[in-house]
Design a protein around this motif. Sequence first.
Motif, PDB file in Angstrom:
ATOM      1  N   LEU A  17       0.858  -1.128   0.039  1.00 48.91           N
ATOM      2  CA  LEU A  17       0.075   0.015  -0.020  1.00 48.91           C
ATOM      3  C   LEU A  17       0.816   1.167  -0.021  1.00 48.91           C
ATOM      4  O   LEU A  17       0.668   2.335  -0.621  1.00 48.91           O
ATOM      5  CB  LEU A  17      -0.884  -0.069   1.166  1.00 48.91           C
ATOM      6  N   GLU A  18       1.934   1.269   0.744  1.00 48.45           N
ATOM      7  CA  GLU A  18       2.900   2.440   0.779  1.00 48.45           C
ATOM      8  C   GLU A  18       3.627   2.664  -0.661  1.00 48.45           C
ATOM      9  O   GLU A  18       3.828   3.739  -0.984  1.00 48.45           O
ATOM     10  CB  GLU A  18       3.780   2.208   1.798  1.00 48.45           C
ATOM     11  N   GLU A  19       3.895   1.290  -1.187  1.00 45.24           N
ATOM     12  CA  GLU A  19       4.589   1.354  -2.479  1.00 45.24           C
ATOM     13  C   GLU A  19       3.379   1.993  -3.503  1.00 45.24           C
ATOM     14  O   GLU A  19       4.016   2.874  -4.443  1.00 45.24           O
ATOM     15  CB  GLU A  19       5.117   0.146  -3.016  1.00 45.24           C
ATOM     16  N   VAL A  20       2.252   1.634  -3.506  1.00 48.73           N
ATOM     17  CA  VAL A  20       1.143   2.129  -4.261  1.00 48.73           C
ATOM     18  C   VAL A  20       1.097   3.827  -4.094  1.00 48.73           C
ATOM     19  O   VAL A  20       0.974   4.557  -5.124  1.00 48.73           O
ATOM     20  CB  VAL A  20      -0.019   1.558  -4.094  1.00 48.73           C
ATOM     21  N   GLU A  46       2.393   9.302  -5.726  1.00 50.82           N
ATOM     22  CA  GLU A  46       2.993  10.675  -5.922  1.00 50.82           C
ATOM     23  C   GLU A  46       4.042  10.866  -6.648  1.00 50.82           C
ATOM     24  O   GLU A  46       3.964  12.017  -7.248  1.00 50.82           O
ATOM     25  CB  GLU A  46       3.705  10.855  -4.224  1.00 50.82           C
ATOM     26  N   ARG A  47       4.721  10.052  -7.192  1.00 51.14           N
ATOM     27  CA  ARG A  47       5.677  10.235  -8.153  1.00 51.14           C
ATOM     28  C   ARG A  47       5.341  10.295  -9.750  1.00 51.14           C
ATOM     29  O   ARG A  47       5.974  10.711 -10.512  1.00 51.14           O
ATOM     30  CB  ARG A  47       6.601   9.237  -8.185  1.00 51.14           C
ATOM     31  N   GLU A  97       3.744   7.808 -11.278  1.00 54.33           N
ATOM     32  CA  GLU A  97       4.076   6.570 -12.038  1.00 54.33           C
ATOM     33  C   GLU A  97       2.824   6.010 -12.270  1.00 54.33           C
ATOM     34  O   GLU A  97       2.592   5.174 -13.414  1.00 54.33           O
ATOM     35  CB  GLU A  97       4.901   5.738 -11.524  1.00 54.33           C
ATOM     36  N   ILE A  98       1.822   6.282 -11.730  1.00 56.49           N
ATOM     37  CA  ILE A  98       0.531   5.783 -11.806  1.00 56.49           C
ATOM     38  C   ILE A  98      -0.620   6.658 -11.443  1.00 56.49           C
ATOM     39  O   ILE A  98      -0.567   7.621 -10.831  1.00 56.49           O
ATOM     40  CB  ILE A  98       0.149   4.354 -11.016  1.00 56.49           C
ATOM     41  N   ASP A  99      -1.659   6.795 -12.125  1.00 58.18           N
ATOM     42  CA  ASP A  99      -2.793   7.703 -12.027  1.00 58.18           C
ATOM     43  C   ASP A  99      -3.867   7.142 -10.789  1.00 58.18           C
ATOM     44  O   ASP A  99      -3.622   6.052 -10.139  1.00 58.18           O
ATOM     45  CB  ASP A  99      -3.512   7.885 -13.369  1.00 58.18           C
ATOM     46  N   ASP A 100      -4.576   8.202 -10.515  1.00 57.13           N
ATOM     47  CA  ASP A 100      -5.634   8.016  -9.279  1.00 57.13           C
ATOM     48  C   ASP A 100      -6.262   6.828  -9.506  1.00 57.13           C
ATOM     49  O   ASP A 100      -6.602   5.963  -8.715  1.00 57.13           O
ATOM     50  CB  ASP A 100      -6.333   9.300  -9.157  1.00 57.13           C
ATOM     51  N   THR A 101      -6.776   6.488 -10.830  1.00 59.14           N
ATOM     52  CA  THR A 101      -7.732   5.619 -11.078  1.00 59.14           C
ATOM     53  C   THR A 101      -6.951   4.120 -11.012  1.00 59.14           C
ATOM     54  O   THR A 101      -7.462   2.982 -10.070  1.00 59.14           O
ATOM     55  CB  THR A 101      -8.306   5.477 -12.472  1.00 59.14           C
TER      56      THR A 101
END
Length: 83
Positions: free
Chosen positions: A43-46, A51-52, A54-58
């Motif tokens: 969960l922390e990695e996600v 934040e970086r 690398e992935i969007d909110d969805t």
Amino acid sequence: MGLLGALFGLPLAPVRGVAWIADQVLQEAEREYYDPSAIRRQLEEVAQARERGEIDDTEADALEQALVARLVEGRRRKRQGGP
């Protein structure tokens, strides 16, 4: 199991051994899969990946929902006496 049962069951011993090993591997895999500390780390990695940018909110929301579902399932299994 008597002597005859042991003799006739002897050819099945390797099959029983393989089945026992497979069961042990499955139990360890489930223990790791439902480990709360591993899930929290993921969960922390996600959150960091979000934040970086690398992935969007969805995508982050979908990953978080899946991880929380694993956490809940792991707790349910633990209450029921499972791995």
